[in-house]
Design a protein around this motif. Structure first.
Motif, PDB file in Angstrom:
ATOM      1  N   TRP A 197     -22.918 -72.126  11.826  1.00 49.73           N
ATOM      2  CA  TRP A 197     -21.479 -72.382  11.762  1.00 49.73           C
ATOM      3  C   TRP A 197     -20.728 -71.628  12.868  1.00 49.73           C
ATOM      4  O   TRP A 197     -19.591 -71.972  13.199  1.00 49.73           O
ATOM      5  CB  TRP A 197     -20.920 -71.987  10.393  1.00 49.73           C
ATOM      6  CG  TRP A 197     -20.949 -70.493  10.119  1.00 49.73           C
ATOM      7  CD1 TRP A 197     -21.973 -69.783   9.569  1.00 49.73           C
ATOM      8  CD2 TRP A 197     -19.914 -69.554  10.392  1.00 49.73           C
ATOM      9  NE1 TRP A 197     -21.660 -68.452   9.484  1.00 49.73           N
ATOM     10  CE2 TRP A 197     -20.386 -68.284   9.976  1.00 49.73           C
ATOM     11  CE3 TRP A 197     -18.631 -69.642  10.937  1.00 49.73           C
ATOM     12  CZ2 TRP A 197     -19.630 -67.121  10.104  1.00 49.73           C
ATOM     13  CZ3 TRP A 197     -17.871 -68.483  11.066  1.00 49.73           C
ATOM     14  CH2 TRP A 197     -18.362 -67.238  10.651  1.00 49.73           C
ATOM     15  N   ASP A 198     -21.387 -70.627  13.482  1.00 54.02           N
ATOM     16  CA  ASP A 198     -20.779 -69.834  14.557  1.00 54.02           C
ATOM     17  C   ASP A 198     -21.768 -69.785  15.725  1.00 54.02           C
ATOM     18  O   ASP A 198     -22.359 -68.753  16.012  1.00 54.02           O
ATOM     19  CB  ASP A 198     -20.463 -68.434  14.044  1.00 54.02           C
ATOM     20  CG  ASP A 198     -19.687 -67.591  15.050  1.00 54.02           C
ATOM     21  OD1 ASP A 198     -19.064 -68.176  15.951  1.00 54.02           O
ATOM     22  OD2 ASP A 198     -19.708 -66.350  14.921  1.00 54.02           O
ATOM     23  N   PRO A 199     -21.973 -70.916  16.430  1.00 56.34           N
ATOM     24  CA  PRO A 199     -23.078 -71.016  17.390  1.00 56.34           C
ATOM     25  C   PRO A 199     -22.880 -70.184  18.646  1.00 56.34           C
ATOM     26  O   PRO A 199     -21.762 -69.974  19.106  1.00 56.34           O
ATOM     27  CB  PRO A 199     -23.109 -72.512  17.720  1.00 56.34           C
ATOM     28  CG  PRO A 199     -21.706 -72.969  17.494  1.00 56.34           C
ATOM     29  CD  PRO A 199     -21.203 -72.163  16.333  1.00 56.34           C
ATOM     30  N   VAL A 200     -24.019 -69.746  19.203  1.00 55.33           N
ATOM     31  CA  VAL A 200     -24.035 -69.040  20.489  1.00 55.33           C
ATOM     32  C   VAL A 200     -24.483 -69.986  21.594  1.00 55.33           C
ATOM     33  O   VAL A 200     -23.953 -69.962  22.693  1.00 55.33           O
ATOM     34  CB  VAL A 200     -24.967 -67.815  20.420  1.00 55.33           C
ATOM     35  CG1 VAL A 200     -25.052 -67.111  21.775  1.00 55.33           C
ATOM     36  CG2 VAL A 200     -24.493 -66.836  19.339  1.00 55.33           C
ATOM     37  N   TRP A 201     -25.472 -70.821  21.320  1.00 59.00           N
ATOM     38  CA  TRP A 201     -25.971 -71.774  22.310  1.00 59.00           C
ATOM     39  C   TRP A 201     -25.871 -73.193  21.745  1.00 59.00           C
ATOM     40  O   TRP A 201     -25.565 -73.381  20.558  1.00 59.00           O
ATOM     41  CB  TRP A 201     -27.406 -71.449  22.725  1.00 59.00           C
ATOM     42  CG  TRP A 201     -28.400 -71.326  21.621  1.00 59.00           C
ATOM     43  CD1 TRP A 201     -29.036 -72.324  20.947  1.00 59.00           C
ATOM     44  CD2 TRP A 201     -28.893 -70.096  21.049  1.00 59.00           C
ATOM     45  NE1 TRP A 201     -29.896 -71.820  20.006  1.00 59.00           N
ATOM     46  CE2 TRP A 201     -29.840 -70.457  20.046  1.00 59.00           C
ATOM     47  CE3 TRP A 201     -28.666 -68.742  21.300  1.00 59.00           C
ATOM     48  CZ2 TRP A 201     -30.528 -69.500  19.304  1.00 59.00           C
ATOM     49  CZ3 TRP A 201     -29.341 -67.798  20.555  1.00 59.00           C
ATOM     50  CH2 TRP A 201     -30.259 -68.177  19.569  1.00 59.00           C
ATOM     51  N   ALA A 202     -26.124 -74.160  22.585  1.00 59.45           N
ATOM     52  CA  ALA A 202     -26.009 -75.560  22.178  1.00 59.45           C
ATOM     53  C   ALA A 202     -26.988 -75.881  21.047  1.00 59.45           C
ATOM     54  O   ALA A 202     -28.149 -75.462  21.079  1.00 59.45           O
ATOM     55  CB  ALA A 202     -26.270 -76.467  23.371  1.00 59.45           C
ATOM     56  N   HIS A 203     -26.517 -76.608  20.038  1.00 55.19           N
ATOM     57  CA  HIS A 203     -27.335 -77.037  18.898  1.00 55.19           C
ATOM     58  C   HIS A 203     -27.966 -75.848  18.172  1.00 55.19           C
ATOM     59  O   HIS A 203     -29.061 -75.957  17.620  1.00 55.19           O
ATOM     60  CB  HIS A 203     -28.424 -78.013  19.348  1.00 55.19           C
ATOM     61  CG  HIS A 203     -27.934 -79.139  20.194  1.00 55.19           C
ATOM     62  ND1 HIS A 203     -27.074 -80.106  19.720  1.00 55.19           N
ATOM     63  CD2 HIS A 203     -28.149 -79.439  21.504  1.00 55.19           C
ATOM     64  CE1 HIS A 203     -26.797 -80.952  20.693  1.00 55.19           C
ATOM     65  NE2 HIS A 203     -27.426 -80.572  21.773  1.00 55.19           N
TER      66      HIS A 203
END
Length: 554
Positions: free
Chosen positions: A290-296
Motif C-alpha cells: 500500500w506504500d510502494p518503494v518500487w514499481a509493482h
C-alpha cells in the motif's frame, strides 16, 4: 565522451551481501579492491538489506533450547529431497549443497557470532513439506531470524568495507554499470561500461540510465555478484519453467527493478556457462504494498499454518498445500487453475497470532532491535502495526463482520467475479464443522494440533484451532494473493572455489561468481526448491569462497 581507467587487484561487480562478503575476504588478504554497482550508494547491501534476515542452521543452540533434535544427516535428507537434482548440470550444485550443509552445521554460526551477529531465540518452521520423509520440506524448524533482520546481517560486512574505504584500501564506485567483461589471451582482465548520471533516488527506487561517461577497470580477478532476474518480469516470463505451466500475466515484484540479470549475458560472452535459468523461486502469498518503494512493489506474507487457502474460484487447495508447506507445489497447483490470484480466508484471531510480513521495513521491532516493541507487537493484543496498516489500507484485504459480507467483498475486487460464493461458503462451513471434535479427517486441522506441540509455534506462530466463522474470533478477513517474484535458482556455474566454469568444465581464468548470480553456488545449489533461510546463507558462503579464492590468485 572520456573514458576513466582504473587498476585494481580484485574487482567486485555488485554490492549486495555476496559482493560485500567477497570484498571483505579479499581485503583481509591484503588485496586492493574496487566495488562497482549501477545504483546510487543508498542501495549498498542490495536485496539483503530488505530481507527478513532468515538463516538456515543445523543443530543450533537455539534449536536445542527449544527441544528440536536436528542433525547433519537429517538436514542432508531434507535438502536433497527438496532440491530434486536430476540433470547433468547438477554435478557442481550437488557438491555445493554438501559443502553448504557442512557449513550450516559447522562454523557458519560461530563465524557470524564473531562478527557480532546474533539471533532471535524462537526458531521458525518454514517449508514444512507434508509429504514423506524423503520428500521436500524441513523435517524440523531451522529458520533463524537475525537480530536486526537484513540490515543486521549486512552490517558487519558493510562496516568492514567502509573502514577499508577510509583507509584507502577499497574504492566504491556507484553508478557504474558494467556492460562487458574484458578479456585478453582467454582470461578475464576486468570490465568496462557506462558511468551513469548521479542520482539521489532513495534505496530501492528506480534510478535513471543516462550515460555521462565510460569507464574501464583492469583487475587480476573479477567477481560477478550482481544478483538475479526477479525485478524484470519479462525476463522471468521468458525463463519460466515449463513444469509450472504458463507464467502469470499479473505479478507483483518482491525485488527492485535493478535486479535485472544484466551481468549474465556479459559473463556468458566472456566464456562462463550459465545453467538452470528455468529454476526460480517465487512466492504465492504476495500482496500489493500500500506504500510502494518500487514499481509493482509486493510484500510476502510469511504465513502461519491456519488460514484457509482457496483458489480464485473458491475451491480449497488440497493437502498438503497449506500455508507455509510447499511453495513450489502450491505455485504449480495454482498455475493449473488458469487464474493469477488466490485467497486466504481467516479470522482476526489468526491475524493477531500468525501474520508476519517479510522484509526489514515490515518488522521494525526486530530490525530496530527493540525488545519492548517486540513484546507488544508479537505477544500483545491486536495485529502488529505493519499488518494493521495493510488491513486498513491494503487493496488486497477485505475485512467484514459476517461471511455473506466477506464473500460479497471478495467478489467486488478485480478478478473476484470468478469466485463461486456457494463453493467458498461450503468449504469454510465444512472446515469449521470439524473443529469441535478431537478427531478429524481434515489434514490441516490435524496439522495445526500437531504444530502446537512445538513451543515456538504455540508461543508466537500458530493460533489455537478455532472456528473461523465464530463471531468472537472476528471480524473475518480475506486476502487476495498474487505471485510475487523473488529469486533465480540458476546462474553462473562455479566450482567450490567460486571460479566461473566454461562450457568444457574448466575455469574461466580471472573470473569468479557469487550469490544469486551463481545460483547461490555452483549454478543452482537449491535445485528446484529452497528450504528457506538459505538465500542469505548462500550469499555468505559463496561470497566468502569467491573472495578468498580471488585473493589467493592475485
Amino acid at each position: 565522451m572520456s573514458r576513466t581507467t582504473i587498476e585494481t587487484d580484485v574487482l567486485v561487480i555488485g554490492w549486495g551481501l555476496a559482493g560485500l562478503v567477497a570484498a571483505r575476504e579479499a581485503l583481509a588478504a591484503g588485496r586492493r579492491v574496487t566495488i562497482v554497482d549501477q545504483e546510487p550508494r543508498a542501495n549498498l547491501g542490495g536485496q539483503a538489506w530488505w530481507s527478513f534476515g532468515g538463516l538456515f542452521f543445523v543443530d543450533s543452540p537455539e534449536q536445542r533450547r527449544l527441544g528440536i533434535t536436528d542433525s547433519l544427516d537429517l538436514a542432508r535428507q531434507d535438502w536433497f529431497g527438496t532440491a530434486g537434482f536430476d540433470r547433468d548440470e547438477d554435478a557442481w550444485p550437488r557438491r555445493w549443497a554438501e559443502a553448504y550443509l557442512d557449513f550450516a552445521a559447522g562454523e557458519k554460526r560461530a563465524w557470524l557470532r564473531e562478527l557480532g551477529v546474533s539471533f532471535f531465540p524462537i526458531v521458525g518452521w518454514a517449508e514444512r513439506g507434508g509429504y514423506t520423509a524423503t520428500g521436500p520440506g524441513n523435517s524440523v524448524p531451522r529458520f533463524h531470524i537475525t537480530w536486526g533482520t537484513g540490515p543486521g546481517i549486512v552490517a558487519p560486512f558493510a562496516g568492514a568495507v567502509a573502514e577499508a574505504e577510509r583507509e584507502g584500501r577499497v574504492r566504491i564506485l556507484e553508478r557504474h554499470r558494467v556492460e562487458r567483461l574484458d578479456t585478453a589471451d582467454g582470461a578475464v582482465v576486468g570490465a568496462s561500461g557506462a558511468v551513469l548520471a548521479p542520482s539521489g533516488a532513495p534505496r530501492g527506487a528506480a534510478s535513471s540510465r543516462e550515460r555521462v561517461d565510460d569507464f574501464e577497470i583492469r583487475a587480476a580477478a573479477t567477481i560477478v555478484s550482481s544478483g538475479g532476474i526477479g525485478g524484470d518480469h519479462d525476463l522471468v516470463r521468458a525463463n519460466w519453467p515449463a513444469a509450472l505451466g504458463t507464467p502469470p500475466d499479473d505479478m507483483v515484484a518482491g525485488v527492485p527493478a535493478y535486479v535485472d540479470g544484466s551481468m549474465l549475458a556479459p559473463s556468458a560472452a566472456a566464456g562462463a556457462r550459465v545453467i538452470n535459468m528455468d529454476r526460480m523461486w517465487h512466492y504465492v502469498e504476495g500482496i500489493r504494498n500500500w506504500d510502494p518503494v518500487w514499481a509493482h512493489h509486493g510484500i510476502r506474507i510469511l504465513p502461519g499454518p491456519s488460514s484457509v487457502w482457496l483458489d480464485a474460484t473458491g475451491a480449497r487447495l488440497p493437502a498438503p498445500l497449506f500455508p507455509g508447506f510447499d511453495t513450489l507445489g502450491t505455485l504449480r497447483h495454482l498455475r493449473a487453475t488458469g487464474h493469477d490470484h488466490s485467497w486466504f480466508v481467516l479470522s482476526s484471531r489468526i491475524v493477531e497470532k500468525e501474520f508476519t510480513l517479510s522484509g526489514s521495513e515490515q518488522n521494525p521491532d526486530l530490525t530496530g532491535k527493540d525488545v519492548g516493541l517486540l513484546v507488544r507487537s508479537r505477544l500483545g493484543k491486536g495485529a502488529a502495526g505493519p499488518v494493521q496498516a495493510f488491513l486498513d489500507h491494503g487493496e488486497d484485504f477485505v475485512v467484514r463482520d459476517d461471511l455473506d459480507a466477506l464473500l460479497a467483498g471478495m467478489r467486488a475486487l478485480p478478478g473476484g467475479e470468478v469466485l463461486d460464493i456457494e463453493r467458498a461458503r461450503t468449504e469454510l462451513v465444512a472446515r469449521d464443522r470439524e473443529i469441535p471434535n478431537d478427531f478429524t479427517k481434515d489434514a490441516q486441522i490435524a496439522m495445526l494440533r500437531s504444530a502446537r506441540a512445538f513451543r515456538g509455534d504455540r508461543l508466537i506462530r500458530t493460533a489455537a484451532p478455532h472456528r473461523i466463522l465464530e463471531p468472537a474470533a472476528g471480524p473475518l478477513i480475506a486476502v487476495r494473493l498474487h505471485v510475487l517474484t523473488r529469486k533465480s535458482l540458476g546462474g553462473i556455474e562455479t566450482d567450490l572455489s567460486g571460479r566461473a566454469l566454461g562450457a568444457d568444465g574448466s575455469p574461466v581464468a580471472g573470473l569468479y561468481a557469487a550469490g544469486e548470480a551463481s545460483g547461490f553456488g555452483g549454478g543452482g545449489v537449491h535445485g528446484y526448491r529452497a528450504l528457506e533461510g538459505t538465500f542469505l546463507g548462500g550469499c555468505l558462503f559463496s561470497g566468502r569462497a569467491a573472495g578468498r579464492s580471488a585473493a589467493s590468485a592475485v
